[in-house]
Design an enzyme around this catalytic site. Sequence first.
Site, PDB file in Angstrom:
ATOM      1  N   CYS A  41      22.733 -94.132 -64.291  1.00  0.00           N
ATOM      2  CA  CYS A  41      22.273 -95.314 -63.585  1.00  0.00           C
ATOM      3  C   CYS A  41      23.073 -95.509 -62.297  1.00  0.00           C
ATOM      4  O   CYS A  41      24.203 -95.049 -62.170  1.00  0.00           O
ATOM      5  CB  CYS A  41      22.391 -96.588 -64.405  1.00  0.00           C
TER       6      CYS A  41
ATOM      7  N   LYS B   2      21.065 -86.787 -61.379  1.00  0.00           N
ATOM      8  CA  LYS B   2      21.969 -85.828 -60.742  1.00  0.00           C
ATOM      9  C   LYS B   2      23.412 -86.022 -61.179  1.00  0.00           C
ATOM     10  O   LYS B   2      24.191 -85.084 -61.208  1.00  0.00           O
ATOM     11  CB  LYS B   2      21.864 -85.947 -59.222  1.00  0.00           C
TER      12      LYS B   2
HETATM   13  C1  F6R Z   1      21.257 -78.433 -63.077  1.00  0.00           C
HETATM   14  C2  F6R Z   1      22.221 -79.476 -62.740  1.00  0.00           C
HETATM   15  C3  F6R Z   1      23.066 -80.022 -63.834  1.00  0.00           C
HETATM   16  C4  F6R Z   1      24.505 -80.248 -63.337  1.00  0.00           C
HETATM   17  C5  F6R Z   1      25.349 -80.910 -64.434  1.00  0.00           C
HETATM   18  C6  F6R Z   1      26.802 -81.084 -64.008  1.00  0.00           C
HETATM   19  O1  F6R Z   1      20.571 -77.990 -61.943  1.00  0.00           O
HETATM   20  O2  F6R Z   1      22.314 -79.893 -61.611  1.00  0.00           O
HETATM   21  O3  F6R Z   1      23.050 -79.186 -64.945  1.00  0.00           O
HETATM   22  O4  F6R Z   1      25.044 -79.008 -62.990  1.00  0.00           O
HETATM   23  O5  F6R Z   1      24.818 -82.154 -64.736  1.00  0.00           O
HETATM   24  O6  F6R Z   1      26.898 -81.898 -62.881  1.00  0.00           O
HETATM   25  P1  F6R Z   1      28.176 -81.903 -61.955  1.00  0.00           P
HETATM   26  O7  F6R Z   1      28.256 -80.582 -61.268  1.00  0.00           O
HETATM   27  O8  F6R Z   1      27.963 -83.043 -61.004  1.00  0.00           O
HETATM   28  O9  F6R Z   1      29.368 -82.116 -62.849  1.00  0.00           O
END
Ligand code: F6R
Length: 597
Positions: free
Chosen positions: A2, A592
Amino acid sequence: MCGILGCFGSENPYSLIRSSLQRLEYRGYDSCGVAISDRDKIHSYKVSGPVSGLIQRAEISGAISGLGHTRWATVGTPSAENAHPFMDCNADIAIVHNGDLDNFIELRESLLLRGHHFSSDTDSEVFAHLIEESESNLEPIQRVNSILSKVTGSYALGVLFRSSGVIVGARHESPLVIGTNSSGGFLCSDVHAIAPYVDHVIHLEDGDLALLDTTGVSLFHGDKPVTRTSHPVSWDPAEVDKAGFDHYFLKEVFEQPKIIRNSLEGRVRLTNPTIDLANELPNMPITGKIGVFGCGSAFNAGLLGATIVSELIDQEVGAHVSSNYNRRLLTKDLALAVFLSQSGETADTLATLKVAKSAGIKTIAITNVPNSSITRLAEFTLLNKAGLEESVGASKTFTSQVIDFVLLCLWLNQTDISSLNDTIVDMHNLSNHLDHILDTYQSMEDIALTISNASSIFIIGKNLSYPIALEASLKFKELAYIHAEAIMSGEIKHGTFALLTSETPVIAIAKSGDQYKDVVQTVREIKARNAPVIVITDQADAFLNVADAVVTVESSLPIGFSLEASMIFQLLAYRAAIAKGCPIDRPRNLAKSVTVK
Ligand code: F6R
């Protein structure tokens, strides 16, 4: 996850919050809402679905402040009822929350017994009713502070008081920044969403509270006033522009050649080959076992990086999923723990980092977001040179995480560098090879169409190719909604063969070298079971009369091969997703930044 937002002092808070919420949607987009105070009434607007569903304009005379929220459901289904902001029983207080409350069931039950009415199934709503019960003669900041000891779990909280219009923010284990400009204050889950409107931002620490009122912004730690460093904000509208591409994902895939050049610049010398990260990581001589941690694509980047490193040098390195690590192994024999996170906010990765730190292990964060939580927790930070990544599916940050992690390990093993000229040349050639793939990728359209028609595909790879297959399968799942399973190629005959039909395409990643012949043999066995086979390889000859399609990559060296093949998969997943009409940048049910465990 969120995203939360609050603003005080703006002339038209509804429009400002609505447009900022669109920049927060990467944190969740299953429902959203806005609450505005004109000091007489709190006006509430909520919808199921993304921010585009909220009314464009709300003319509320005398409005001075408001809250906004974009949701990724944790407790309670995605719906307008479960969309934030939530109000207390008298509609005097509105709240927005990002985080997870552990004790909300007990709190909710006791609030119900005391006569409160709940309008949602969420954990967050208890905040509104707890603040309602606080002493109303106290100042807003004291009212919020007085209830925080009752909740356990994580929160970035925004509270709006109807009668004064003031906003209070509070943070515990979920990110919260405060932004300021000449006319007022903002609170937000990240800088990016409010950057166009503010001059400076302050990153709150756990236990901090912020008051946004007519005097500006005041900060507290518990009930004591506190000062925190304020950082100027720079805002580049080009970063959020699609630059003529239909989707951010494709734009970001195309940025990769440039990002590789940026990642090598100032760190890697081609003549008299050397790698030097001393400017970014001063005083860091480390010898011993390295562990690399991450979730999702960041884990895949860690596993690929670790596999590349172990092919290149004599360095013990193990990759672990942050949400599934073994505490005993983590704390036992690691000299260095490296944490990969694009956002710098992934809850599971931050939790693992804390365990490593408390065990006295040296910690490095490799992240794309300066001043994110991970940079403040880790002892050292190596910043990715990827720039803002808007698409939920990672592409350029995966590539830059692999490059940065490999550079780190090679730099820490300086003694071996003299034998690594080929690797350095390989890294330098990579951006040209990727440019070539981008020039010719339209020729892969038929393959993308075959994949898009399948409901299930398998991607096989051995050793170095296995992490490539893992990342590829994630791309097909999240972008094109195709069930895709990565399998070590030697394992497919131990069970998965039962699923092979003419409707289940198999993509084989075959790198020349020791075990190339084994993959050729596996591909023959798959063809004998009538499954269509697509091969991605640097040595096509053995497959020409066997496979249904062959895509060749230029480099036969570990880094070049892996990242060329990964980009081919990104493009295939994108084209398959387009063929199926998928939303690309905002896949269903995802976000994301995953700030909950
Ligand atoms: C897949 C994707 C997610 C992130 C995961 C970790 O394309 O983007 O699997 O890689 O949520 O996120 P971060 O890198 O922000 O720790």
